[in-house]
Write an enzyme that holds these catalytic residues in place. Structure first.
Site, mmCIF file in Angstrom:
data_model
loop_
_atom_site.group_PDB
_atom_site.id
_atom_site.type_symbol
_atom_site.label_atom_id
_atom_site.label_comp_id
_atom_site.label_asym_id
_atom_site.label_seq_id
_atom_site.Cartn_x
_atom_site.Cartn_y
_atom_site.Cartn_z
ATOM 1 N N LYS A 40 1.997 16.592 -9.968
ATOM 2 C CA LYS A 40 2.928 16.263 -11.043
ATOM 3 C C LYS A 40 3.986 17.350 -11.231
ATOM 4 O O LYS A 40 5.146 17.044 -11.556
ATOM 5 C CB LYS A 40 2.166 16.006 -12.341
ATOM 6 C CG LYS A 40 1.308 14.744 -12.295
ATOM 7 C CD LYS A 40 2.146 13.508 -11.961
ATOM 8 C CE LYS A 40 1.344 12.221 -12.007
ATOM 9 N NZ LYS A 40 2.163 11.023 -11.725
ATOM 10 N N ASP A 87 0.870 -1.167 0.000
ATOM 11 C CA ASP A 87 0.000 0.000 0.000
ATOM 12 C C ASP A 87 0.913 1.224 0.000
ATOM 13 O O ASP A 87 1.625 1.480 0.978
ATOM 14 C CB ASP A 87 -0.884 -0.016 1.242
ATOM 15 C CG ASP A 87 -1.816 1.191 1.318
ATOM 16 O OD1 ASP A 87 -1.652 2.144 0.522
ATOM 17 O OD2 ASP A 87 -2.688 1.204 2.211
ATOM 18 N N SER A 146 -5.320 3.364 -22.396
ATOM 19 C CA SER A 146 -5.357 2.372 -21.330
ATOM 20 C C SER A 146 -6.796 1.951 -21.110
ATOM 21 O O SER A 146 -7.736 2.547 -21.685
ATOM 22 C CB SER A 146 -4.785 2.943 -20.022
ATOM 23 O OG SER A 146 -5.652 3.941 -19.503
ATOM 24 N N SER A 169 3.845 14.277 -15.752
ATOM 25 C CA SER A 169 2.719 14.434 -16.681
ATOM 26 C C SER A 169 2.846 15.777 -17.384
ATOM 27 O O SER A 169 3.438 16.718 -16.841
ATOM 28 C CB SER A 169 1.382 14.383 -15.923
ATOM 29 O OG SER A 169 0.294 14.708 -16.770
ATOM 30 N N TYR A 221 -4.057 17.275 -9.076
ATOM 31 C CA TYR A 221 -3.242 16.411 -9.939
ATOM 32 C C TYR A 221 -2.096 17.199 -10.555
ATOM 33 O O TYR A 221 -0.941 16.756 -10.538
ATOM 34 C CB TYR A 221 -4.114 15.796 -11.024
ATOM 35 C CG TYR A 221 -3.386 14.813 -11.909
ATOM 36 C CD1 TYR A 221 -3.068 13.540 -11.443
ATOM 37 C CD2 TYR A 221 -3.008 15.159 -13.204
ATOM 38 C CE1 TYR A 221 -2.396 12.634 -12.245
ATOM 39 C CE2 TYR A 221 -2.327 14.258 -14.014
ATOM 40 C CZ TYR A 221 -2.020 12.995 -13.531
ATOM 41 O OH TYR A 221 -1.347 12.098 -14.329
#
Length: 254
Positions: free
Chosen positions: A153, A57, A184, A136, A149
């Site tokens: 990144k 985890d 994906s 990203s 997000y």
């Protein structure tokens, strides 16, 4: 198959699906032994010769440390760390809770730090080692609803530079890959959930000068180069892999 990574031992977090699977496949093709480190077991097809799975985890510092030690014990060392695992959700600052923000930072930014910290003593022993972080294009710009997000990144890109500066003299290089749209299972579900998915697919394709969308192996091939001695004089860099998307200026015409 070539042998650019023969004899090398690599950890790839989230290496069992999506971009991570593409990296795992390319590393195996180039001769590396790979440990996939993630919470859920990968598909059996991923566990080919030279690939093991270590459950962890990545929100737990204890499990991260244990996973790295397990890999070193089972495979005999560590040459390459690929910090690939991450999460993404769409919420504006107004919509996001403090818990949402913390979750994004724990998985996308804190976990790579903890993995790098746990791996560092083992990488240092090799004399020549490589860390590849998956950032990203949203660490350079942003889509709507992605403040957490994008921040995570951008943090990965900055972290990459800092690690490169601090540990280059020890033979440890650190670079990042900033993927754009990569096909994906999750991206397919995302497109299919839209009202006019066919139009979305056409417009998404038109955003890419190369005339196609990215594949996990596109990222994997660059990761191979960054992990190999072919890039021995390369460190602290962020490589955009997006089919030219971020270089194409939009025009208000079809």
């Amino acid at each position: 198959m070539t042998d650019r990574l023969t004899g090398k031992i690599a950890i790839i977090t989230g290496g069992g699906r999506g971009i991570g699977a593409g990296i795992t496949q390319r590393f195996v093709e180039e001769g590396a032994k790979v440990a996939i480190v993630q919470r859920n077991a990968p598909r059996d097809a991923m566990l080919s010769e030279g690939v093991i799975y270590v459950k962890a985890d990545l929100s737990s510092s204890r499990e991260i440390t244990s996973a790295v030690e397990t890999v070193v014990e089972q495979l005999g060392g560590l040459d390459i760390l690929v910090n690939n695992a991450g999460i993404m959700f769409e919420k504006t600052v107004d919509e996001m809770t403090e818990a949402d923000w913390d979750q994004m930072m724990v998985i996308n930014l804190k976990a790579p730090f903890l993995l790098t910290k746990a791996a560092m003593p083992h990488l240092r022993k090799r004399g020549s080692a490589s860390i590849v972080n998956i950032g990203s294009i949203e660490g350079l710009a942003s889509n709507p609803g992605h403040p957490a997000y994008s921040a995570s990144k951008a943090g990965i890109h900055g972290f990459t530079a800092a690690v490169a500066v601090d540990h280059g003299h020890e033979g440890i290089r650190c670079n990042a890959i900033a993927p754009g749209w990569i096909n994906s299972d999750l991206s397919e579900v995302y497109i299919d959930s839209m009202a006019d998915s066919d139009r979305v697919r056409r417009e998404l394709l038109a955003m890419h000068p190369v005339g196609r969308l990215g594949e996990p192996r596109d990222v994997g091939s660059l990761a191979v180069w960054l992990a190999s001695e072919e890039s021995a004089f390369v460190t602290g860099q962020v490589y955009v892999v997006d089919g030219g998307r971020t270089k194409k200026l939009p025009l208000p015409i079809s």
